[in-house]
Scaffold this motif. Sequence first.
Motif, PDB file in Angstrom:
ATOM      1  N   GLY A 144       2.202   8.590  -2.749  1.00  0.00           N
ATOM      2  CA  GLY A 144       0.798   8.217  -2.714  1.00  0.00           C
ATOM      3  C   GLY A 144       0.447   7.544  -1.409  1.00  0.00           C
ATOM      4  O   GLY A 144       1.295   7.352  -0.532  1.00  0.00           O
ATOM      5  N   CYS A 145      -0.819   7.187  -1.278  1.00  0.00           N
ATOM      6  CA  CYS A 145      -1.267   6.451  -0.092  1.00  0.00           C
ATOM      7  C   CYS A 145      -2.502   5.635  -0.435  1.00  0.00           C
ATOM      8  O   CYS A 145      -3.230   5.942  -1.377  1.00  0.00           O
ATOM      9  N   ILE A 146      -2.669   4.571   0.316  1.00  0.00           N
ATOM     10  CA  ILE A 146      -3.852   3.723   0.177  1.00  0.00           C
ATOM     11  C   ILE A 146      -4.620   3.752   1.488  1.00  0.00           C
ATOM     12  O   ILE A 146      -4.054   4.023   2.549  1.00  0.00           O
ATOM     13  N   LYS A 147      -5.906   3.474   1.418  1.00  0.00           N
ATOM     14  CA  LYS A 147      -6.702   3.353   2.627  1.00  0.00           C
ATOM     15  C   LYS A 147      -6.419   1.985   3.237  1.00  0.00           C
ATOM     16  O   LYS A 147      -6.392   0.972   2.536  1.00  0.00           O
ATOM     17  N   GLY A 151       1.081   5.367   9.631  1.00  0.00           N
ATOM     18  CA  GLY A 151       0.952   4.747   8.322  1.00  0.00           C
ATOM     19  C   GLY A 151       2.167   4.960   7.441  1.00  0.00           C
ATOM     20  O   GLY A 151       2.149   4.635   6.263  1.00  0.00           O
ATOM     21  N   ASP A 152       3.243   5.492   8.021  1.00  0.00           N
ATOM     22  CA  ASP A 152       4.459   5.819   7.270  1.00  0.00           C
ATOM     23  C   ASP A 152       5.617   5.007   7.839  1.00  0.00           C
ATOM     24  O   ASP A 152       6.142   5.319   8.907  1.00  0.00           O
ATOM     25  N   TYR A 153       6.045   3.976   7.122  1.00  0.00           N
ATOM     26  CA  TYR A 153       7.086   3.073   7.616  1.00  0.00           C
ATOM     27  C   TYR A 153       8.436   3.768   7.764  1.00  0.00           C
ATOM     28  O   TYR A 153       9.150   3.534   8.736  1.00  0.00           O
ATOM     29  N   ILE A 154       8.796   4.605   6.820  1.00  0.00           N
ATOM     30  CA  ILE A 154      10.097   5.283   6.873  1.00  0.00           C
ATOM     31  C   ILE A 154      10.151   6.210   8.085  1.00  0.00           C
ATOM     32  O   ILE A 154      11.136   6.201   8.841  1.00  0.00           O
ATOM     33  N   LEU A 155       9.114   6.982   8.321  1.00  0.00           N
ATOM     34  CA  LEU A 155       9.028   7.850   9.491  1.00  0.00           C
ATOM     35  C   LEU A 155       9.077   7.029  10.782  1.00  0.00           C
ATOM     36  O   LEU A 155       9.753   7.377  11.740  1.00  0.00           O
ATOM     37  N   TYR A 156       8.370   5.926  10.786  1.00  0.00           N
ATOM     38  CA  TYR A 156       8.313   5.026  11.944  1.00  0.00           C
ATOM     39  C   TYR A 156       9.689   4.469  12.268  1.00  0.00           C
ATOM     40  O   TYR A 156      10.089   4.399  13.432  1.00  0.00           O
ATOM     41  N   LYS A 157      10.446   4.063  11.250  1.00  0.00           N
ATOM     42  CA  LYS A 157      11.776   3.493  11.458  1.00  0.00           C
ATOM     43  C   LYS A 157      12.765   4.552  11.966  1.00  0.00           C
ATOM     44  O   LYS A 157      13.693   4.228  12.696  1.00  0.00           O
ATOM     45  N   LYS A 158      12.567   5.792  11.571  1.00  0.00           N
ATOM     46  CA  LYS A 158      13.443   6.889  12.033  1.00  0.00           C
ATOM     47  C   LYS A 158      13.197   7.203  13.503  1.00  0.00           C
ATOM     48  O   LYS A 158      14.098   7.646  14.184  1.00  0.00           O
ATOM     49  N   GLY A 159      11.922   7.008  13.933  1.00  0.00           N
ATOM     50  CA  GLY A 159      11.508   7.375  15.288  1.00  0.00           C
ATOM     51  C   GLY A 159      12.119   6.536  16.324  1.00  0.00           C
ATOM     52  O   GLY A 159      12.538   6.812  17.358  1.00  0.00           O
ATOM     53  N   LEU A 201       3.211   0.292  -9.642  1.00  0.00           N
ATOM     54  CA  LEU A 201       3.350  -0.463  -8.403  1.00  0.00           C
ATOM     55  C   LEU A 201       3.446   0.525  -7.246  1.00  0.00           C
ATOM     56  O   LEU A 201       4.254   1.451  -7.287  1.00  0.00           O
ATOM     57  N   PHE A 202       2.611   0.323  -6.227  1.00  0.00           N
ATOM     58  CA  PHE A 202       2.659   1.120  -5.009  1.00  0.00           C
ATOM     59  C   PHE A 202       3.453   0.344  -3.965  1.00  0.00           C
ATOM     60  O   PHE A 202       3.167  -0.824  -3.704  1.00  0.00           O
ATOM     61  N   ILE A 203       4.471   0.996  -3.392  1.00  0.00           N
ATOM     62  CA  ILE A 203       5.274   0.368  -2.342  1.00  0.00           C
ATOM     63  C   ILE A 203       5.218   1.232  -1.091  1.00  0.00           C
ATOM     64  O   ILE A 203       5.088   2.454  -1.166  1.00  0.00           O
ATOM     65  N   TYR A 204       5.327   0.593   0.069  1.00  0.00           N
ATOM     66  CA  TYR A 204       5.138   1.313   1.332  1.00  0.00           C
ATOM     67  C   TYR A 204       6.120   0.902   2.420  1.00  0.00           C
ATOM     68  O   TYR A 204       6.069   1.444   3.519  1.00  0.00           O
ATOM     69  N   GLY A 205       6.998  -0.027   2.167  1.00  0.00           N
ATOM     70  CA  GLY A 205       7.839  -0.558   3.242  1.00  0.00           C
ATOM     71  C   GLY A 205       9.297  -0.661   2.893  1.00  0.00           C
ATOM     72  O   GLY A 205       9.927   0.295   2.443  1.00  0.00           O
ATOM     73  N   SER A 206       9.845  -1.848   3.080  1.00  0.00           N
ATOM     74  CA  SER A 206      11.282  -2.058   2.919  1.00  0.00           C
ATOM     75  C   SER A 206      11.770  -1.786   1.494  1.00  0.00           C
ATOM     76  O   SER A 206      12.944  -1.465   1.297  1.00  0.00           O
ATOM     77  N   LEU A 207      10.892  -1.873   0.504  1.00  0.00           N
ATOM     78  CA  LEU A 207      11.299  -1.578  -0.870  1.00  0.00           C
ATOM     79  C   LEU A 207      11.575  -0.094  -1.084  1.00  0.00           C
ATOM     80  O   LEU A 207      12.188   0.289  -2.083  1.00  0.00           O
TER      81      LEU A 207
END
Length: 134
Positions: free
Chosen positions: A33-36, A126-134, A6-12
């Motif tokens: 990892g990353c997806i297009k 494209g990075d939610y964790i980085l975005y939330k820190k900003g 499972l690929f996760i990218y957000g709140s999970l």
Amino acid sequence: MKENFLFIYGSLLTPSNPFGAYLMENSTLWSKGCIKGTLYDTGDYPAAIYDTASPNLVHGSIYELGPNRHDIFKVLDEYEGFNEDHLESSEFIRCECEVLAGNEVKICWTYVYNRSYVHLPAIPSGDYILYKKG
């Protein structure tokens, strides 16, 4: 075997999220990892649009699920608003995608947004964790 990853990218990704904590307790981090595609900000959580033709990347993590993967999906499907029997009303859809993990491509499940995103602001990194820190 794709159903094991499972690929996760957000709140999970955040252990303070009870569903993220559940995932982390019941699976193993396999790789970053990353997806297009493009990541959008809905206000409360991110929404990924998977697009193999996109020059953008959505960054996250790949988890290897154990033998209880069906139980994990049952919990996460509810959290993500995914109903396999009612795709049209599902906020997110669980689908297969190609995830880039270093030099390897791994087929994984992920949850992609199933609503209109034209009014949502994109998250350029494209990075939610980085975005939330900003």
